[in-house]
Design a protein around this motif. Structure first.
Motif, PDB file in Angstrom:
ATOM      1  N   GLN A 569       3.777   0.596  15.148  1.00 33.31           N
ATOM      2  CA  GLN A 569       3.314   1.850  14.561  1.00 33.31           C
ATOM      3  C   GLN A 569       1.933   1.708  13.939  1.00 33.31           C
ATOM      4  OE1 GLN A 569       6.075   3.553  11.885  1.00 33.31           O
ATOM      5  NE2 GLN A 569       5.111   5.539  11.897  1.00 33.31           N
ATOM      6  N   GLN A 570       1.643   0.492  13.485  1.00 36.75           N
ATOM      7  CA  GLN A 570       0.355   0.290  12.826  1.00 36.75           C
ATOM      8  C   GLN A 570      -0.788   0.208  13.819  1.00 36.75           C
ATOM      9  OE1 GLN A 570       1.619  -3.259  10.791  1.00 36.75           O
ATOM     10  NE2 GLN A 570       1.477  -2.242   8.825  1.00 36.75           N
ATOM     11  N   PHE A 589     -10.248   0.630  12.769  1.00 37.80           N
ATOM     12  CA  PHE A 589      -9.096   1.142  12.043  1.00 37.80           C
ATOM     13  C   PHE A 589      -8.861   2.617  12.337  1.00 37.80           C
ATOM     14  CE2 PHE A 589      -6.794   2.973   8.570  1.00 37.80           C
ATOM     15  CZ  PHE A 589      -5.775   2.056   8.404  1.00 37.80           C
ATOM     16  N   ARG A 593      -5.631   4.951  14.365  1.00 38.33           N
ATOM     17  CA  ARG A 593      -4.995   6.187  13.899  1.00 38.33           C
ATOM     18  C   ARG A 593      -5.041   7.255  14.968  1.00 38.33           C
ATOM     19  NH1 ARG A 593      -4.319   6.966   7.718  1.00 38.33           N
ATOM     20  NH2 ARG A 593      -3.305   4.973   7.551  1.00 38.33           N
ATOM     21  N   GLN A 599       1.851  11.843  13.580  1.00 39.26           N
ATOM     22  CA  GLN A 599       2.696  11.081  12.671  1.00 39.26           C
ATOM     23  C   GLN A 599       4.169  11.492  12.727  1.00 39.26           C
ATOM     24  OE1 GLN A 599       1.304   8.600  10.953  1.00 39.26           O
ATOM     25  NE2 GLN A 599       3.250   7.944  10.161  1.00 39.26           N
TER      26      GLN A 599
ATOM     27  N   GLY B 567       2.412   7.461   6.550  1.00 37.55           N
ATOM     28  CA  GLY B 567       1.686   6.207   6.374  1.00 37.55           C
ATOM     29  C   GLY B 567       2.366   5.253   5.421  1.00 37.55           C
ATOM     30  N   GLN B 569       4.725   3.044   6.060  1.00 39.42           N
ATOM     31  CA  GLN B 569       4.836   1.694   6.591  1.00 39.42           C
ATOM     32  C   GLN B 569       3.479   1.029   6.726  1.00 39.42           C
ATOM     33  OE1 GLN B 569       7.015   1.532  10.173  1.00 39.42           O
ATOM     34  NE2 GLN B 569       7.339  -0.660  10.071  1.00 39.42           N
ATOM     35  N   GLN B 570       2.459   1.861   6.941  1.00 42.00           N
ATOM     36  CA  GLN B 570       1.122   1.299   7.124  1.00 42.00           C
ATOM     37  C   GLN B 570       0.497   0.844   5.821  1.00 42.00           C
ATOM     38  OE1 GLN B 570      -0.358   4.804   9.059  1.00 42.00           O
ATOM     39  NE2 GLN B 570      -0.591   3.711  10.992  1.00 42.00           N
ATOM     40  N   THR B 573      -4.266   3.421   2.984  1.00 40.08           N
ATOM     41  CA  THR B 573      -5.483   3.409   3.769  1.00 40.08           C
ATOM     42  C   THR B 573      -6.406   2.357   3.185  1.00 40.08           C
ATOM     43  OG1 THR B 573      -5.174   5.758   3.866  1.00 40.08           O
ATOM     44  CG2 THR B 573      -7.258   4.913   4.699  1.00 40.08           C
TER      45      THR B 573
END
Lengths: 622, 622
Positions: A569-570, A589, A593, A599, B567, B569-570, B573
């Motif tokens: 997922q990342q 990065f 996304r 999401q 976000g 789990q991520q 930012t």
């Protein structure tokens, strides 16, 4: 009213506000009020500046302002907003002032506080202000205000006080006269109604006959008529219910029209005939709304058994239906027919075991019951009935052939699942590789701000042939029939398994997850089939099926960590290293996304859970 | 054998290898072989260099080498490794040589290819090489090699050929003599055995009596004895099964000792007495291994009904048990006792509806059946039996009190769930805020490489009091009893709800997810309770329960996106912006990784799914 955008004015206002705050802190309301009026500063600040202080000193405020008009001005200007937060923020004091401990709406709090104090101080003198305080509340108390006007007419005040006429004039100035008229009707006080009607622009030829008609009615019916006129249906129902049995048809109509079933049932004792009639009406409504089971419950509890039975049958609520049928009691031959009818409905819903209970216990048809169980693959229950009714012949005629058929169906289904799974998995690896390649190329060429998923997918669709694509639509049909709901959901998100579609990888994840879940669900079904096969010495078939299914689950278990790998997922780790710059890292990065699906699809990135705890294998098979 | 680490040697070897490749490509095996022997280059290269070419020219190779010793040398040096990949990588050619299309193990392929060619060319001449080719296979074919030696003894070759004596000597040189002796026994050929035994160091006083004893036995029993001696139990069973009924006790013992039940069953017809005895033995074993249901199936299918019944009862397989019981048939009074016994077991497992079928249909105790259904909250099924057996009295005595009790139990359970949920949610917000604060502080102070979760949690535990902590252990007990398995799993990962524990936030997520899943599972249960309450006019209680449950689900539905926010789990930012550097961004990214729990906890970061599709509310309740 905001500052006029002129530096001089603004700085001037800041000085004024500082002075006002000092005055308010010192309870010098008069100076503050005068100043605010002149400079058109919102009067709410008087309260907002320090609500607690104001509420403790309402009397001081009233005495200092000492003008009916000014008090009315203050009341009419009240608004929910906290002006210390919006129009006149104060930097030196934090926003902790606005009443902790004071609950409810600000406008109501201030109106109530002022009104109570004015009523204690001098109700006559503050008459108009009191009316204003009633009318300005968030839910205007028009009836109370009107009642006070009416009291003035009945008991005229001393010469110094406000006359009923003046008060009414003032009210009409504050509130729309038609609204006032309706609310006056709502008080059921005809004097009041006439008083307001006279002030209104209404034609006496219209309202007088109406009022006379109302006056002639019995009190409860009169109030019902008024309530209905004012569309206050719950109140109308309440009054109408008191008008006796001769008006019950009207009750029923009102309840039906306004769907006031629950309210109506509360108004009658549960053993009354009205309660029963209302229940029947409610039940009809519920059946129309596709809630036959609840309809049946209402009918059953008020003793309307045949209707209840009908409703339960309609909803395939077979346990309730048969309870009612035996309570009536329905004669045995009709009961058998009923059971058969319900069993058919249950079979349609693939509820074979329940259907068999109906056929066995009420239909008295054990053969049909057993064959239903066999169709539903409930092998152990089928055997129980076979022996209970001593019908071992059915084992040879029906059970064994069905077992072998189930075996071959399951085997080919498992094979298809396995093939589809492998195909999707292979394709996923291809798509991922292409995306990664496209990503790296893009980073090299363009730098930041180019993380556009469309570009990748186009790249990937261009690079791959359609060697596998044509098979998808065909082999998917099996799954989609089992999980059409999920499929529709996926379609809603525009996920497509078509090669090169924007989120093909996500679609593949979704499809793989579906296959795993469908396969995993079969543990119990396969287990019971294996047992039945062994029981009848079909060890070879059982062994083959066990091997097939075991291999499929094994394949899925080993594939899950590969498909839903760490950091899926990342996205990918941002590209860092000696040659990277702040920009390049940020770009990589951001690109991650952008490159993954929205999401809300997070669920696709979580591996499906397999129920490894459900033991399905037979030891006796090799 | 690797290069000696001397530049001269290495570069010399590179030249040699180039020359060797040329020779091999030109099928000049003799030159290549001689050179490789002299320079101690691994002979595998002859094949590895171009497997396809070699296999097509085996005959050329044999004729060029033309030395038994050299061929044996080549065969004994064979290894699975591809020397062009490991010892002698060749940069100019890619690694695509190693046989695409040639499947199986390399050693076996080469051995087979050489052996077949040699047998065609001159089996006598290549005798020893053929033996080597048998023995060097990945699973040595010792029996075949021995058989060939034996053939030499029976038909001695012409004077030019190798004698049996020489061949055996060679074999003993290649293979451990004891191993050879055992394999010779395995051929059941006593001449061969004696021949090998004589070559071994074994004492004839030992092996001769043994061999004589064996010779005296009936063929199958003899072979069984040998197989057993060699621990080849499957073969032993196979031979023993042919020895007639008088040896069946031995069969049973062998099967029991070596757990060869499945194999044994295959050896007897399913209607034989042996099959039945074996099934009984297997069943006993399965019961010992806690597989009573499978034991019962085996016993049932071979007609051992009373034993099958016992096994099924032991496994609470009530449908099978009653099938068998009615087949026996068990007399009615005993059947009723049996049913009652089974029902108790099912009730222990909270399978009330199944227990009621037993009590009703076999126990002939409708009262007990109904009260079991009531205990199991199967309200609709209880009502069905109440009316079927015309026992409306039970409604007043049991059903209604049970309904009200269920209502109060559910209500307080829901309240507890709600309170616990809110408490965890509040605490989660606190923990997250502290972690974020600690994270930012640490970034300011230390820069990269300090993303240590321990530090955060210590910070958070230091900053918060233990105001809420003491309540956890108490209020959790309810959940843990329902999901002790999940709790144990969580403990295994050292997740703790204790304030300040390393992954308190993850533990809270886990606990919240648990509460949601438990609450969501109650939809059906609450629905059926609501229906039953409405049926008996407990509308007020039903309404309150519906409200309570609805609020709980609502709370959870609105909380889920807040708890499992985008976000999650991520991590956070990465901190970017005008003041950030490549290092600071990388640091913030690395820190995120460090600050969250291990990746296998990914499931905690996925919001639990709520089954919004399951409609449980009653329209008739307000």
């Amino acid at each position: 009213q905001m500052p006029r955008g002129n530096l001089e004015t603004i700085s001037h206002r800041a000085l004024v506000l500082a002075q006002l705050r000092k005055w308010l802190d010192g309870l010098r309301f008069k100076e503050a009020f005068e100043c605010m009026r002149k400079l058109r500063i919102n009067l709410n600040l008087i309260y907002d500046h320090n609500p607690k202080l104001f509420l403790e000193n309402v009397e001081v405020f009233l005495q200092q302002v000492n003008s009916i008009n000014h008090i009315n001005l203050f009341l009419t200007e009240l608004k929910e907003d906290d002006t210390t937060q919006t129009m006149y923020p104060c930097t030196s004091k934090p926003a902790s002032h606005s009443g902790p401990g004071v609950s409810g709406k600000k406008v109501d709090i201030v109106c109530n506080a002022l009104r109570t104090t004015m009523e204690i101080l001098d109700a006559q003198k503050y008459c108009l202000c009191i009316l204003t305080a009633h009318v300005k509340k968030t839910v205007p108390e028009l009836e109370i205000a009107l009642q006070k006007v009416h009291d003035l007419r009945v008991n005229p005040p001393s010469s110094a006080g406000v006359s009923a006429e003046e008060a009414l004039k003032y009210l009409v100035f504050l509130v729309n006269v038609n609204e006032l008229y309706e609310h006056s009707l709502g008080t059921y006080d005809f004097d009041l109604v006439l008083m307001v009607a006279e002030k209104s622009q209404k034609d006496p030829k219209e309202y007088l006959p109406f009022l006379n008609m109302l006056k002639a009615l019995e009190t409860n019916y009169q109030r019902y008529t008024i309530d209905k006129y004012l569309k206050r249906y719950k109140k109308a129902l309440h009054h109408l219910s008191k008008c006796g049995e001769e008006h019950f048809t009207e009750v029923l109509n009102l309840v039906r029209d306004q769907r006031l079933f629950s309210e109506a049932l509360d108004l009658y004792p549960s053993d009354s005939s009205q309660y029963k009639l209302l229940s029947v009406a409610y039940a009809e409504h519920l059946v129309e709304q596709s809630q036959p089971e609840q309809a049946g419950l209402l009918l059953w509890r008020c003793g309307e058994l045949p209707r209840a039975l009908q409703a339960f049958v309609g909803g395939a609520s077979w346990r309730y239906a048969l309870s009612v049928a035996t309570q009536i009691p329905v004669p045995p031959d009709q009961l058998a027919l009923l059971a058969r009818d319900l069993a058919d409905k249950l079979i349609e819903q693939r509820r074979h075991t329940e259907a068999s209970v109906l056929l066995e216990q009420y239909g008295k048809d054990c053969e049909e019951a057993i064959s239903t169980l066999i169709t539903g693959a409930a092998w152990d229950e089928a055997l129980r009935l076979v022996y209970l009714y001593n019908r071992q012949d059915i084992i040879e005629t029906n059970l064994k052939p069905a077992l072998l058929e189930a075996h071959s169906t399951q085997t080919s289904f498992l094979e298809a699942q396995k093939a589809l799974f492998s195909r999707h998995q292979v394709r996923l690896a291809v798509v991922r590789e292409l995306k990664e390649k496209a990503r790296l190329e893009m980073l090299d060429e363009d730098g930041p701000d180019c993380g556009d998923a469309e570009l990748y997918s186009e790249a990937s669709s261009a690079l791959t042939g359609s060697r596998l694509g044509s098979r998808y639509s065909h082999s998917n049909s099996r799954i989609s029939s089992r999980s059409s709901k999920n499929r529709r959901k996926a379609e809603g998100k525009k996920l497509s398994l078509k090669e090169g579609s924007p989120f093909e990888d996500v679609a593949l994840l979704h499809a793989l997850s579906q296959i795993i879940q469908i396969s995993d669900k079969m543990r119990e079904e396969v287990h019971s089939l294996l047992e039945a096969l062994v029981l009848f010495h079909y060890d070879a078939q059982a062994g083959a099926l066990q091997r097939e299914y075991s291999e499929l689950l094994q394949l899925m278990e080993t594939s899950v960590p590969l498909i839903w790998h760490e950091g899926l997922q990342q996205g990918h780790t941002p590209i860092t290293g000696p040659n990277s710059t702040a920009n390049s890292i940020t770009a990589s990065f951001q690109q991650q996304r952008g490159s993954s699906a929205p999401q809300q699809d997070a669920e696709f990135f979580t591996p499906p859970k397999m129920r490894s705890a459900v033991k399905w294998k037979l030891w006796v098979l090799k």
